[in-house]
Design a protein around this motif. Sequence first.
Motif, PDB file in Angstrom:
ATOM      1  N   ASN A  22       0.929  -1.056  -0.111  1.00  0.00           N
ATOM      2  CA  ASN A  22       0.015  -0.167   0.157  1.00  0.00           C
ATOM      3  C   ASN A  22       1.034   1.281  -0.026  1.00  0.00           C
ATOM      4  O   ASN A  22       0.488   2.287  -0.487  1.00  0.00           O
ATOM      5  CB  ASN A  22      -0.938   0.014   1.122  1.00  0.00           C
ATOM      6  CG  ASN A  22      -2.342  -1.048   1.206  1.00  0.00           C
ATOM      7  OD1 ASN A  22      -2.936  -0.561   0.105  1.00  0.00           O
ATOM      8  ND2 ASN A  22      -2.382  -2.074   1.300  1.00  0.00           N
ATOM      9  N   ALA A  23       2.090   1.194   0.525  1.00  0.00           N
ATOM     10  CA  ALA A  23       2.929   2.441   0.547  1.00  0.00           C
ATOM     11  C   ALA A  23       3.493   2.735  -0.869  1.00  0.00           C
ATOM     12  O   ALA A  23       3.898   3.602  -1.319  1.00  0.00           O
ATOM     13  CB  ALA A  23       4.242   2.162   1.522  1.00  0.00           C
ATOM     14  N   ASP A  24       3.719   1.529  -1.690  1.00  0.00           N
ATOM     15  CA  ASP A  24       4.377   1.555  -2.928  1.00  0.00           C
ATOM     16  C   ASP A  24       3.455   1.755  -4.134  1.00  0.00           C
ATOM     17  O   ASP A  24       3.599   2.390  -5.233  1.00  0.00           O
ATOM     18  CB  ASP A  24       5.005   0.425  -3.402  1.00  0.00           C
ATOM     19  CG  ASP A  24       6.518   0.557  -2.455  1.00  0.00           C
ATOM     20  OD1 ASP A  24       6.852   1.590  -1.969  1.00  0.00           O
ATOM     21  OD2 ASP A  24       7.007  -0.778  -2.181  1.00  0.00           O
ATOM     22  N   TYR A  25       2.112   1.243  -3.895  1.00  0.00           N
ATOM     23  CA  TYR A  25       0.985   1.457  -4.982  1.00  0.00           C
ATOM     24  C   TYR A  25      -0.256   2.119  -4.543  1.00  0.00           C
ATOM     25  O   TYR A  25      -0.676   2.020  -3.467  1.00  0.00           O
ATOM     26  CB  TYR A  25       0.703  -0.048  -5.568  1.00  0.00           C
ATOM     27  CG  TYR A  25       1.926  -0.788  -6.037  1.00  0.00           C
ATOM     28  CD1 TYR A  25       2.401  -0.401  -7.392  1.00  0.00           C
ATOM     29  CD2 TYR A  25       2.699  -1.554  -5.151  1.00  0.00           C
ATOM     30  CE1 TYR A  25       3.229  -1.320  -7.829  1.00  0.00           C
ATOM     31  CE2 TYR A  25       3.660  -2.394  -5.850  1.00  0.00           C
ATOM     32  CZ  TYR A  25       4.223  -2.077  -6.925  1.00  0.00           C
ATOM     33  OH  TYR A  25       5.239  -2.784  -7.606  1.00  0.00           O
ATOM     34  N   GLU A  26      -1.025   2.595  -5.521  1.00  0.00           N
ATOM     35  CA  GLU A  26      -2.279   3.253  -5.107  1.00  0.00           C
ATOM     36  C   GLU A  26      -3.248   2.087  -5.618  1.00  0.00           C
ATOM     37  O   GLU A  26      -3.125   1.830  -6.981  1.00  0.00           O
ATOM     38  CB  GLU A  26      -2.518   4.558  -6.193  1.00  0.00           C
ATOM     39  CG  GLU A  26      -2.348   5.793  -5.251  1.00  0.00           C
ATOM     40  CD  GLU A  26      -2.946   6.659  -6.085  1.00  0.00           C
ATOM     41  OE1 GLU A  26      -3.921   7.016  -6.422  1.00  0.00           O
ATOM     42  OE2 GLU A  26      -1.847   7.792  -6.053  1.00  0.00           O
ATOM     43  N   LEU A  27      -4.019   1.702  -4.779  1.00  0.00           N
ATOM     44  CA  LEU A  27      -4.611   0.360  -5.157  1.00  0.00           C
ATOM     45  C   LEU A  27      -6.225   0.753  -5.056  1.00  0.00           C
ATOM     46  O   LEU A  27      -6.474   1.386  -4.247  1.00  0.00           O
ATOM     47  CB  LEU A  27      -4.616  -0.883  -4.288  1.00  0.00           C
ATOM     48  CG  LEU A  27      -3.161  -1.297  -4.010  1.00  0.00           C
ATOM     49  CD1 LEU A  27      -3.133  -2.596  -3.150  1.00  0.00           C
ATOM     50  CD2 LEU A  27      -2.676  -1.921  -5.335  1.00  0.00           C
ATOM     51  N   THR A  28      -6.919   0.068  -5.965  1.00  0.00           N
ATOM     52  CA  THR A  28      -8.449   0.279  -5.987  1.00  0.00           C
ATOM     53  C   THR A  28      -9.083  -0.461  -4.739  1.00  0.00           C
ATOM     54  O   THR A  28      -8.293  -1.416  -4.422  1.00  0.00           O
ATOM     55  CB  THR A  28      -9.005  -0.343  -7.229  1.00  0.00           C
ATOM     56  OG1 THR A  28      -8.900  -1.558  -7.419  1.00  0.00           O
ATOM     57  CG2 THR A  28      -8.366   0.515  -8.207  1.00  0.00           C
ATOM     58  N   PRO A  29     -10.248  -0.502  -4.408  1.00  0.00           N
ATOM     59  CA  PRO A  29     -10.787  -1.151  -3.464  1.00  0.00           C
ATOM     60  C   PRO A  29     -10.689  -2.928  -3.759  1.00  0.00           C
ATOM     61  O   PRO A  29     -10.448  -3.442  -3.060  1.00  0.00           O
ATOM     62  CB  PRO A  29     -12.172  -0.749  -3.225  1.00  0.00           C
ATOM     63  CG  PRO A  29     -12.148   0.811  -3.657  1.00  0.00           C
ATOM     64  CD  PRO A  29     -10.916   0.638  -4.551  1.00  0.00           C
TER      65      PRO A  29
END
Length: 114
Positions: A22-29
Motif C-alpha cells: 500500500n505504501a508503494d502502490y495506489e490500489l483500488t478497493p
Amino acid sequence: MDFSEQLSSLSVTALDLWKSVNADYELTPQERRLLLEICRTSDTLDALDADVQRNGVMRANKVNPAVVELRQTRIAFARLNAALALPDLEEDDDAPPKYQRLGTRGPYKLVKGG
C-alpha cells in the motif's frame, strides 16, 4: 472500504506485506481486497510450513496432510499474486515488458484451436 477488522487478524509478517504494498502502490478497493487475501494466504502458508517443520513430512507412514495443503496453498498464492498483477517498481517505461501477464490461469490458460 475499511479493512481494519480483517487486518487485525493478520500476523506481523502479513501486515508488513500489506503496508509495504500500500505504501508503494495506489490500489483500488478491489485490489486491496485481493491484497488482503494474499496476506491471509501468506499466513496460511506460514502455519502449514510450521506444521510440516514440527511434525515432519510423514505421519504414521502417510504423507502429512499439511504437505498437500501447503502445495495447494502455494498455487493459490501464486495465482492471487498474478491476479493482482502489480507492475515492477524498477521497470523502465520505454523498455519492453520483462514478463507476460497470463492472468490467474497461468500456463493452463485455455486456447482456441489446437
